[in-house]
Motif scaffolding. Structure first.
Motif, mmCIF file in Angstrom:
data_model
loop_
_atom_site.group_PDB
_atom_site.id
_atom_site.type_symbol
_atom_site.label_atom_id
_atom_site.label_comp_id
_atom_site.label_asym_id
_atom_site.label_seq_id
_atom_site.Cartn_x
_atom_site.Cartn_y
_atom_site.Cartn_z
ATOM 1 N N MET A 188 0.811 -1.218 0.000
ATOM 2 C CA MET A 188 0.000 0.000 0.000
ATOM 3 C C MET A 188 0.845 1.270 0.000
ATOM 4 O O MET A 188 0.360 2.347 -0.371
ATOM 5 C CB MET A 188 -0.910 0.004 1.228
ATOM 6 C CG MET A 188 -2.038 -1.011 1.175
ATOM 7 S SD MET A 188 -3.316 -0.577 -0.028
ATOM 8 C CE MET A 188 -4.027 0.855 0.759
ATOM 9 N N HIS A 189 2.111 1.158 0.419
ATOM 10 C CA HIS A 189 2.930 2.352 0.607
ATOM 11 C C HIS A 189 4.263 2.335 -0.138
ATOM 12 O O HIS A 189 5.123 3.172 0.109
ATOM 13 C CB HIS A 189 3.208 2.553 2.108
ATOM 14 C CG HIS A 189 1.978 2.773 2.935
ATOM 15 N ND1 HIS A 189 1.235 1.737 3.452
ATOM 16 C CD2 HIS A 189 1.362 3.923 3.333
ATOM 17 C CE1 HIS A 189 0.215 2.227 4.132
ATOM 18 N NE2 HIS A 189 0.256 3.538 4.082
ATOM 19 N N TYR A 190 4.452 1.370 -1.061
ATOM 20 C CA TYR A 190 5.754 1.236 -1.722
ATOM 21 C C TYR A 190 6.150 2.497 -2.493
ATOM 22 O O TYR A 190 7.323 2.771 -2.710
ATOM 23 C CB TYR A 190 5.750 0.033 -2.680
ATOM 24 C CG TYR A 190 4.861 0.228 -3.889
ATOM 25 C CD1 TYR A 190 5.341 0.847 -5.048
ATOM 26 C CD2 TYR A 190 3.543 -0.202 -3.862
ATOM 27 C CE1 TYR A 190 4.519 1.037 -6.141
ATOM 28 C CE2 TYR A 190 2.718 -0.010 -4.958
ATOM 29 C CZ TYR A 190 3.201 0.610 -6.095
ATOM 30 O OH TYR A 190 2.392 0.801 -7.179
ATOM 31 N N MET A 191 5.145 3.282 -2.922
ATOM 32 C CA MET A 191 5.445 4.485 -3.702
ATOM 33 C C MET A 191 5.945 5.638 -2.833
ATOM 34 O O MET A 191 6.406 6.658 -3.339
ATOM 35 C CB MET A 191 4.204 4.930 -4.480
ATOM 36 C CG MET A 191 3.068 5.493 -3.645
ATOM 37 S SD MET A 191 2.239 4.247 -2.564
ATOM 38 C CE MET A 191 1.568 3.150 -3.799
ATOM 39 N N LEU A 192 5.877 5.453 -1.505
ATOM 40 C CA LEU A 192 6.372 6.448 -0.560
ATOM 41 C C LEU A 192 7.763 6.048 -0.074
ATOM 42 O O LEU A 192 8.155 4.872 -0.183
ATOM 43 C CB LEU A 192 5.411 6.568 0.625
ATOM 44 C CG LEU A 192 3.959 6.931 0.272
ATOM 45 C CD1 LEU A 192 3.082 6.872 1.513
ATOM 46 C CD2 LEU A 192 3.905 8.306 -0.376
ATOM 47 N N PRO A 193 8.512 6.975 0.512
ATOM 48 C CA PRO A 193 9.875 6.644 0.978
ATOM 49 C C PRO A 193 9.862 5.872 2.303
ATOM 50 O O PRO A 193 10.445 6.293 3.300
ATOM 51 C CB PRO A 193 10.534 8.021 1.132
ATOM 52 C CG PRO A 193 9.399 8.936 1.460
ATOM 53 C CD PRO A 193 8.231 8.430 0.663
ATOM 54 N N LEU A 227 12.169 -3.333 -1.960
ATOM 55 C CA LEU A 227 12.780 -3.102 -3.269
ATOM 56 C C LEU A 227 12.136 -3.976 -4.347
ATOM 57 O O LEU A 227 11.856 -3.510 -5.461
ATOM 58 C CB LEU A 227 14.284 -3.364 -3.210
ATOM 59 C CG LEU A 227 15.133 -2.351 -2.437
ATOM 60 C CD1 LEU A 227 16.582 -2.815 -2.367
ATOM 61 C CD2 LEU A 227 15.053 -0.961 -3.089
ATOM 62 N N LYS A 228 11.893 -5.232 -4.008
ATOM 63 C CA LYS A 228 11.293 -6.151 -4.982
ATOM 64 C C LYS A 228 9.892 -5.672 -5.373
ATOM 65 O O LYS A 228 9.521 -5.720 -6.557
ATOM 66 C CB LYS A 228 11.205 -7.558 -4.389
ATOM 67 C CG LYS A 228 10.603 -8.596 -5.342
ATOM 68 C CD LYS A 228 10.561 -9.965 -4.694
ATOM 69 C CE LYS A 228 10.010 -11.010 -5.658
ATOM 70 N NZ LYS A 228 8.640 -10.699 -6.134
ATOM 71 N N THR A 229 9.126 -5.214 -4.396
ATOM 72 C CA THR A 229 7.778 -4.716 -4.683
ATOM 73 C C THR A 229 7.844 -3.514 -5.621
ATOM 74 O O THR A 229 7.064 -3.415 -6.582
ATOM 75 C CB THR A 229 7.063 -4.321 -3.376
ATOM 76 O OG1 THR A 229 7.001 -5.461 -2.507
ATOM 77 C CG2 THR A 229 5.651 -3.823 -3.643
ATOM 78 N N ARG A 230 8.780 -2.625 -5.354
ATOM 79 C CA ARG A 230 8.945 -1.442 -6.203
ATOM 80 C C ARG A 230 9.365 -1.819 -7.627
ATOM 81 O O ARG A 230 8.836 -1.283 -8.613
ATOM 82 C CB ARG A 230 9.968 -0.494 -5.575
ATOM 83 C CG ARG A 230 9.443 0.212 -4.333
ATOM 84 C CD ARG A 230 10.519 0.981 -3.610
ATOM 85 N NE ARG A 230 9.937 1.819 -2.555
ATOM 86 C CZ ARG A 230 10.613 2.323 -1.540
ATOM 87 N NH1 ARG A 230 11.922 2.087 -1.432
ATOM 88 N NH2 ARG A 230 10.003 3.068 -0.642
ATOM 89 N N SER A 250 9.965 7.670 -9.915
ATOM 90 C CA SER A 250 9.278 8.461 -8.893
ATOM 91 C C SER A 250 7.951 7.825 -8.489
ATOM 92 O O SER A 250 7.527 7.920 -7.340
ATOM 93 C CB SER A 250 9.052 9.890 -9.390
ATOM 94 O OG SER A 250 8.142 9.912 -10.481
ATOM 95 N N PHE A 251 7.281 7.147 -9.445
ATOM 96 C CA PHE A 251 5.997 6.504 -9.156
ATOM 97 C C PHE A 251 6.144 5.346 -8.170
ATOM 98 O O PHE A 251 5.202 5.032 -7.439
ATOM 99 C CB PHE A 251 5.354 5.974 -10.442
ATOM 100 C CG PHE A 251 4.926 7.033 -11.410
ATOM 101 C CD1 PHE A 251 4.700 8.344 -11.001
ATOM 102 C CD2 PHE A 251 4.750 6.721 -12.756
ATOM 103 C CE1 PHE A 251 4.304 9.318 -11.902
ATOM 104 C CE2 PHE A 251 4.350 7.694 -13.667
ATOM 105 C CZ PHE A 251 4.138 9.000 -13.232
ATOM 106 N N VAL A 252 7.317 4.701 -8.190
ATOM 107 C CA VAL A 252 7.489 3.499 -7.354
ATOM 108 C C VAL A 252 8.403 3.742 -6.150
ATOM 109 O O VAL A 252 8.905 2.798 -5.542
ATOM 110 C CB VAL A 252 8.016 2.315 -8.191
ATOM 111 C CG1 VAL A 252 7.025 1.945 -9.278
ATOM 112 C CG2 VAL A 252 9.388 2.610 -8.781
#
Length: 286
Positions: A188-193, A227-230, A250-252
């Motif tokens: 749910m949050h992979y796109m955030l840091p 990292l794998k999810t991104r 940037s999206f991931v």
């Protein structure tokens, strides 16, 4: 013509273990007074105590264990041990002693060893009742009772084994729930840091402890799973959109396009651009 169908008799066979060669030596039960204490001593047989109620301390091999209702502690032969009750919460316990060439094997199967002489099990189990049954059978002084005594002894072993395995299963299920909750959070949050610390804070568990659990369940570290999810999401975007590598990064959740490209190449074996071109070639050749 006889159309009778003959139904063959079916027999169920149990895979038997080798003879364990285990015999009950003695057993008993006691409601202790507040000053109860067994000073350092040595036994020459295996002796197991089951705490029905009360609390106290057991010391074996210079290691101290806290005892409470449901605790089972074992005294190994030729081992210096001591134990005592807490004066404000006296013991009520049962005990049984056994001997036999496979005694160590039994102890190992029940989760005991000389470095771990105490197990904590379900205090509602009928262990005390089985020990009382043994006491009654012994007092009848009937040789025919020896089979019933052995049966009760192995029923006690069975109760202990079932409880320990059930506790392990419950603990494992709880761990799996924590891991799946962490996985959902990452997806749910992979796109955030997000960081490993963010994940463990969300689960409300110690970082070192949960990181170990996560790796055991998923065969990958939390950091690498993020990292794998991104990267998996980046692959989908490269396959299905015309966004640039910088935009996709940037999206991931990658702020640095170069770092994104380096991680992508490391995990996929191709740069983002090479991966997109490879997907295009495969699609046109279909």
């Amino acid at each position: 013509m006889d159309n009778t169908v003959e139904i063959m008799k079916l027999e169920e066979f149990n895979t038997c273990f080798n003879n364990k060669g285990i015999d009950l030596k003695y057993c008993g039960t006691e409601i202790c007074n507040p000053s109860f204490s067994m000073e350092p001593h040595i036994r020459h047989e295996y002796l197991v105590h089951y705490i029905i109620s009360g609390s106290g301390t057991y010391i074996a091999n210079n290691k101290s264990y806290e005892l409470k209702p449901g605790s089972i502690f074992i005294i190994y032969p030729d081992t210096l041990v001591s134990y005592k009750t807490n004066s404000w919460d006296p013991f009520h316990f049962s005990w049984f002693s056994f001997i036999g060439e496979h005694s160590d094997e039994i102890c190992n199967e029940l989760g005991f060893n000389k470095d771990n002489c105490v197990q904590h099990i379900n205090s509602n189990l009928a262990i005390h009742e089985e020990i009382e049954k043994c006491i009654k059978l012994i007092n009848e002084n009937n040789k025919a009772n020896r089979y019933s005594i052995t049966s009760s002894l192995f029923e006690i072993f069975s109760l202990i084994n079932k409880s320990i395995n059930e506790d392990r299963r419950i603990a494992h299920n709880i761990q799996e729930e924590h891991v799946e909750k962490a996985v959902s959070y990452i997806k749910m949050h992979y796109m955030l840091p997000i960081t490993v610390e963010d994940v463990t804070n969300f689960i409300s568990l110690d970082r070192t402890y949960f990181s170990k659990i996560f790796r055991q369940c998923k065969q990958i570290t939390i950091r690498d799973y993020i990292l794998k999810t991104r990267i998996d999401q980046a692959k989908t975007l490269l396959e299905r959109t015309s966004y640039s590598s910088k935009e996709i990064a940037s999206f991931v959740g990658f702020n640095d396009k170069c770092y994104f490209s380096r991680i992508f190449k490391k995990m996929v074996g191709l740069t983002p651009q090479e991966y997109r071109e490879d997907c295009y070639v495969k699609e046109t050749n279909q």
